[in-house]
Enzyme design. Structure first.
Site, PDB file in Angstrom:
ATOM      1  N   SER A 153      80.521-107.902  16.250  1.00  0.00           N
ATOM      2  CA  SER A 153      79.874-108.745  17.262  1.00  0.00           C
ATOM      3  C   SER A 153      80.647-108.678  18.579  1.00  0.00           C
ATOM      4  CB  SER A 153      79.723-110.171  16.732  1.00  0.00           C
ATOM      5  OG  SER A 153      78.869-110.937  17.549  1.00  0.00           O
ATOM      6  N   ASP A 251      68.623-108.440  13.458  1.00  0.00           N
ATOM      7  CA  ASP A 251      69.596-108.942  14.433  1.00  0.00           C
ATOM      8  C   ASP A 251      69.012-108.813  15.836  1.00  0.00           C
ATOM      9  OD1 ASP A 251      71.798-109.563  15.994  1.00  0.00           O
ATOM     10  OD2 ASP A 251      73.088-108.002  15.145  1.00  0.00           O
ATOM     11  N   HIS A 281      72.369-110.690  11.887  1.00  0.00           N
ATOM     12  CA  HIS A 281      73.658-110.657  12.571  1.00  0.00           C
ATOM     13  C   HIS A 281      74.718-111.323  11.686  1.00  0.00           C
ATOM     14  CE1 HIS A 281      76.034-110.174  16.226  1.00  0.00           C
ATOM     15  NE2 HIS A 281      76.604-111.325  15.929  1.00  0.00           N
TER      16      HIS A 281
END
Length: 307
Positions: A153, A251, A281
């Protein structure tokens, strides 16, 4: 493919977003409260908390040694958390799995967080520790051959920015970049990427939450137009190290990661892009215990070993 049933069950149990401004301190405390007890963690040869004395100052790092060996490849890992959450402790299980599956010595970086530390403090810490790892190669038993950076991320954002910064500054020791569902474009205009619309609601991370979660970083001085803030905006990707880019089907950030992989290939960089079906995600952090998602660690091992 629909969202994986285990992830769907988790998402269904999430509380409704609280109204009002986000509280970084409270959210960090909540994250730290849910870490796995030490006695239940994956055992390794050694896990040490040390201080890296770098050009950016003293940076806390956690070093994971998987087995006894004469030398190791080194992987420097940057945790996710929208630049204001997370720590080596909250992502300890990810670093342990990376060390076990790859056989590399893993260095997890406790970089400074927004909003208390203004941009580019966190990025500077990540870059400085990467250079420190090369400088301290003998004490780390580094094999001198493989030095990888990885992140999930926002940590994937830092990994991409670190390799770009290293290239521009003539530091050519980084051999691989590994980006797990990276946040590479901090301009969250939903017209930019289809996944921001297709996966906007109902999959855990929601498109509407991207701006408030990243606001602490942006408001600290990180300009989304700056390629060191939004690595997807870098115009010249030639000369960067080979990349493994991992995305999740559901995501909102899926398309920017996959676009980065395509642009790397167009620039002549070897890039592998893998989309994990049914995943949202954060699946490497939260759902790697599901067998098909644990595969990300063996995929990382094979990428690092050239398989």
């Amino acid at each position: 493919m629909t969202l994986h049933p285990e992830i769907a069950k988790f998402v269904a149990g999430l509380p409704a977003p609280a109204g009002g401004p986000l509280d970084p301190a409270a959210m960090r405390a909540g994250d730290e409260a849910h870490v796995t007890p030490l006695e239940q963690r994956l055992p390794l040869r050694a896990v040490e908390d040390v201080t890296a004395r770098t050009e950016a100052g003293e940076v806390p790092v956690r070093i994971y040694t998987p087995v006894e060996a004469d030398s190791y490849g080194v992987l420097v890992y940057f945790h996710g958390g929208a630049f204001f959450l997370g720590s080596p402790e909250t992502h300890d299980h990810v670093a342990r799995s990376l060390a076990k599956e790859t056989g590399f010595k893993v260095i997890s970086v406790g970089y400074r967080l927004a909003p208390e530390a203004a941009f580019p403090a966190g990025l500077d810490d990540c870059y400085a520790v990467t250079r420190w790892a090369a400088d301290e190669g003998e004490s780390l038993a580094w094999n001198g051959a493989t030095l990888a950076v990885a992140g999930d991320s926002s940590g994937g954002n830092f990994a991409a920015a670190v390799v770009a910064k290293a290239h521009d500054e003539g530091f050519h020791r980084i051999t691989h970049q590994i980006l797990y569902y990276p946040s590479l474009d901090l301009d969250f205009n939903a017209d930019r990427h289809a996944s921001l619309r297709e996966n906007a609601v109902g999959y855990g991370l929601e498109t509407a939450g991207l701006k408030p979660f990243n606001a602490f970083y942006i408001d600290s001085g990180a300009d989304p137009a700056d390629p060191l803030v939004s690595p997807l905006k870098r115009t010249d990707l030639t000369g960067l190290p080979p990349a493994l880019v991992v995305t999740g089907e559901h995501d909102p950030l899926r398309d920017e990661g996959e676009l980065y992989g395509r642009r790397l290939r167009e620039a002549g960089v070897a890039a592998t892009v893998t989309r994990y079906e049914g995943a949202g995600h954060g699946f490497v952090q939260h759902f790697s215990w599901i067998p098909e998602y644990h595969q990300v660690f063996t995929e990382t091992r094979d990428f690092l070993n050239g398989s």
